[in-house]
Design a protein around this motif. Structure first.
Motif, PDB file in Angstrom:
ATOM      1  N   ARG A   1       0.874  -1.084  -0.044  1.00 46.09           N
ATOM      2  CA  ARG A   1       0.062  -0.186  -0.022  1.00 46.09           C
ATOM      3  C   ARG A   1       0.965   1.280   0.121  1.00 46.09           C
ATOM      4  N   VAL A   2       1.898   1.244   0.291  1.00 48.34           N
ATOM      5  CA  VAL A   2       2.748   2.368   0.554  1.00 48.34           C
ATOM      6  C   VAL A   2       4.061   2.369  -0.467  1.00 48.34           C
ATOM      7  N   SER A   3       5.025   1.216   0.017  1.00 43.09           N
ATOM      8  CA  SER A   3       6.266   1.368  -0.755  1.00 43.09           C
ATOM      9  C   SER A   3       6.222   0.984  -2.236  1.00 43.09           C
ATOM     10  N   LEU A   4       5.484   0.061  -2.643  1.00 36.76           N
ATOM     11  CA  LEU A   4       5.493  -0.118  -3.921  1.00 36.76           C
ATOM     12  C   LEU A   4       4.780   1.058  -4.822  1.00 36.76           C
ATOM     13  N   PRO A   5       3.522   1.453  -4.376  1.00 31.17           N
ATOM     14  CA  PRO A   5       3.131   2.765  -5.007  1.00 31.17           C
ATOM     15  C   PRO A   5       3.967   3.752  -5.213  1.00 31.17           C
ATOM     16  N   SER A   6       4.775   4.091  -3.891  1.00 31.80           N
ATOM     17  CA  SER A   6       5.753   5.306  -4.017  1.00 31.80           C
ATOM     18  C   SER A   6       6.885   5.043  -4.955  1.00 31.80           C
ATOM     19  N   ALA A   7       7.151   3.805  -5.153  1.00 32.88           N
ATOM     20  CA  ALA A   7       8.383   3.381  -5.608  1.00 32.88           C
ATOM     21  C   ALA A   7       8.377   3.014  -7.203  1.00 32.88           C
ATOM     22  N   ALA A   8       6.818   2.955  -7.596  1.00 28.14           N
ATOM     23  CA  ALA A   8       6.695   2.559  -8.958  1.00 28.14           C
ATOM     24  C   ALA A   8       7.100   3.577 -10.193  1.00 28.14           C
ATOM     25  N   PRO A   9       7.030   4.738  -9.960  1.00 28.32           N
ATOM     26  CA  PRO A   9       7.476   5.609 -11.098  1.00 28.32           C
ATOM     27  C   PRO A   9       8.989   5.349 -11.233  1.00 28.32           C
ATOM     28  N   PHE A  10       9.805   5.093 -10.343  1.00 30.33           N
ATOM     29  CA  PHE A  10      11.072   4.974 -10.500  1.00 30.33           C
ATOM     30  C   PHE A  10      11.602   3.673 -11.075  1.00 30.33           C
ATOM     31  N   ILE A  11      10.604   2.719 -10.614  1.00 27.58           N
ATOM     32  CA  ILE A  11      10.774   1.101 -11.259  1.00 27.58           C
ATOM     33  C   ILE A  11      10.654   1.202 -12.656  1.00 27.58           C
ATOM     34  N   VAL A  12       9.452   1.953 -13.171  1.00 25.44           N
ATOM     35  CA  VAL A  12       9.174   2.086 -14.492  1.00 25.44           C
ATOM     36  C   VAL A  12      10.076   3.018 -15.273  1.00 25.44           C
ATOM     37  N   THR A  13      10.945   3.848 -14.687  1.00 25.75           N
ATOM     38  CA  THR A  13      11.948   4.719 -15.334  1.00 25.75           C
ATOM     39  C   THR A  13      13.099   3.637 -15.469  1.00 25.75           C
ATOM     40  N   GLY A  14      13.434   2.584 -14.278  1.00 25.80           N
ATOM     41  CA  GLY A  14      14.229   1.529 -14.522  1.00 25.80           C
ATOM     42  C   GLY A  14      13.950   0.770 -15.984  1.00 25.80           C
ATOM     43  N   VAL A  15      12.896   0.333 -16.153  1.00 25.28           N
ATOM     44  CA  VAL A  15      12.431  -0.414 -17.170  1.00 25.28           C
ATOM     45  C   VAL A  15      12.720   0.373 -18.382  1.00 25.28           C
ATOM     46  N   ARG A  16      12.462   1.681 -18.408  1.00 24.82           N
ATOM     47  CA  ARG A  16      12.550   2.575 -19.867  1.00 24.82           C
ATOM     48  C   ARG A  16      14.060   2.378 -20.015  1.00 24.82           C
ATOM     49  N   ILE A  17      14.856   2.754 -19.125  1.00 22.26           N
ATOM     50  CA  ILE A  17      16.502   2.535 -19.382  1.00 22.26           C
ATOM     51  C   ILE A  17      17.048   1.254 -19.827  1.00 22.26           C
ATOM     52  N   ALA A  18      16.198   0.045 -19.318  1.00 20.50           N
ATOM     53  CA  ALA A  18      16.691  -1.133 -19.445  1.00 20.50           C
ATOM     54  C   ALA A  18      16.271  -1.307 -20.941  1.00 20.50           C
ATOM     55  N   ALA A  19      15.242  -0.760 -21.418  1.00 22.00           N
ATOM     56  CA  ALA A  19      14.622  -0.974 -22.834  1.00 22.00           C
ATOM     57  C   ALA A  19      15.817  -0.390 -23.887  1.00 22.00           C
ATOM     58  N   SER A  20      16.367   0.659 -23.538  1.00 23.39           N
ATOM     59  CA  SER A  20      17.423   1.198 -24.278  1.00 23.39           C
ATOM     60  C   SER A  20      18.934   0.324 -24.158  1.00 23.39           C
ATOM     61  N   VAL A  21      19.113   0.011 -23.050  1.00 20.68           N
ATOM     62  CA  VAL A  21      20.238  -0.691 -22.620  1.00 20.68           C
ATOM     63  C   VAL A  21      20.273  -2.286 -23.273  1.00 20.68           C
ATOM     64  N   ALA A  22      18.690  -2.757 -23.668  1.00 23.91           N
ATOM     65  CA  ALA A  22      18.726  -4.021 -24.143  1.00 23.91           C
ATOM     66  C   ALA A  22      18.889  -3.917 -25.811  1.00 23.91           C
ATOM     67  N   LEU A  23      18.538  -2.716 -26.337  1.00 21.30           N
ATOM     68  CA  LEU A  23      18.523  -2.670 -27.717  1.00 21.30           C
ATOM     69  C   LEU A  23      20.185  -2.419 -27.986  1.00 21.30           C
ATOM     70  N   VAL A  24      20.832  -1.882 -27.274  1.00 17.65           N
ATOM     71  CA  VAL A  24      22.384  -1.551 -27.358  1.00 17.65           C
ATOM     72  C   VAL A  24      22.911  -2.935 -27.113  1.00 17.65           C
ATOM     73  N   VAL A  25      22.507  -3.661 -26.029  1.00 16.34           N
ATOM     74  CA  VAL A  25      23.247  -5.153 -25.786  1.00 16.34           C
ATOM     75  C   VAL A  25      22.919  -6.215 -26.956  1.00 16.34           C
ATOM     76  N   VAL A  26      22.040  -6.366 -27.398  1.00 17.79           N
ATOM     77  CA  VAL A  26      21.393  -6.931 -28.503  1.00 17.79           C
ATOM     78  C   VAL A  26      22.118  -6.656 -29.661  1.00 17.79           C
ATOM     79  N   ILE A  27      22.255  -5.495 -30.225  1.00 14.29           N
ATOM     80  CA  ILE A  27      23.013  -5.177 -31.232  1.00 14.29           C
ATOM     81  C   ILE A  27      24.413  -5.548 -31.172  1.00 14.29           C
ATOM     82  N   SER A  28      24.846  -5.160 -29.849  1.00 12.07           N
ATOM     83  CA  SER A  28      26.412  -5.281 -29.801  1.00 12.07           C
ATOM     84  C   SER A  28      26.548  -6.767 -29.554  1.00 12.07           C
ATOM     85  N   THR A  29      25.877  -7.549 -28.895  1.00 12.46           N
ATOM     86  CA  THR A  29      26.048  -9.112 -29.138  1.00 12.46           C
ATOM     87  C   THR A  29      26.178  -9.620 -30.471  1.00 12.46           C
ATOM     88  N   GLU A  30      25.145  -9.244 -31.397  1.00 15.02           N
ATOM     89  CA  GLU A  30      24.972  -9.821 -32.468  1.00 15.02           C
ATOM     90  C   GLU A  30      26.097  -9.311 -33.386  1.00 15.02           C
TER      91      GLU A  30
END
Length: 195
Positions: free
Chosen positions: A103-132
């Motif tokens: 009720r408190v911790s996850l709703p408060s942290a959720a925007p930052f977790i989603v920002t981490g997902v957004r950063i991870a998506a760009s990192v994933a693109l770079v990692v996949v291309i460099s691995t290939e």
């Protein structure tokens, strides 16, 4: 006596340990972040540092860890920065640690977790291309970029592939940013009101 056992049970379970990191655990986690920073460009790719060729599964696990790292770091720091007054208020009304987390911790942290997902998506693109590019494969943007440079090198095709990779990254980032702004409208209004 029963009150003490109930409090001990709420704090001692896995949710309780995950929800509250003590100063020593926070120090260890911060040390982990400094000791093993993310390496999204593939410089630490296993195939490049070990004379023995690793399996594709090993490379996939290493790539997955590189992608999950921003999500982990953002989640840990967001949970650490949850307002302690809000958590203690809920606890004072008799809610246990799982309820406080939900009720408190996850709703408060959720925007930052989603920002981490957004950063991870760009990192994933770079990692996949460099691995290939470094490890090879059957198809993908990295393979296309590698193929354009074999046998004479077509710079125009290389630049076109790099353009499409960049455009894909911009589109993914824009889509995730739009989802973040819609899902957490209250957070963006608060952040824009501060600046």
């Amino acid at each position: 006596m029963a009150r003490r056992a109930r409090a001990r049970g709420a704090r001692g379970g896995p949710a309780g340990r995950a929800a509250r990191l003590g100063p020593a655990a926070r120090h260890r986690v911060a040390g982990l972040g400094r000791a093993a920073p993310p390496d999204p460009v593939g410089r630490a790719h296993p195939a490049r540092h070990h004379p023995v060729r690793r399996s594709a599964a090993d490379e996939d696990v290493a790539d997955l860890l590189r992608v999950l790292w921003p999500i982990l770091i953002n989640t840990l720091y967001a949970l650490r920065d949850v307002d302690p007054v809000a958590k203690e208020t809920l606890r004072s009304f008799g809610f246990g640690t799982p309820s406080v987390l939900w009720r408190v911790s996850l709703p408060s942290a959720a925007p930052f977790i989603v920002t981490g997902v957004r950063i991870a998506a760009s990192v994933a693109l770079v990692v996949v291309i460099s691995t290939e590019l470094f490890a090879g494969g059957w198809d993908g943007i990295g393979i296309y970029l590698s193929d354009t440079q074999s046998g004479g090198g077509r710079t125009d095709l290389l630049l076109a592939g790099a353009f499409w990779a960049g455009l894909l990254g911009l589109l993914a980032n824009g889509l995730l940013l739009a989802i973040e702004r819609i899902a957490f409208r209250w957070n963006t209004a608060r952040v824009e009101g501060v600046s």
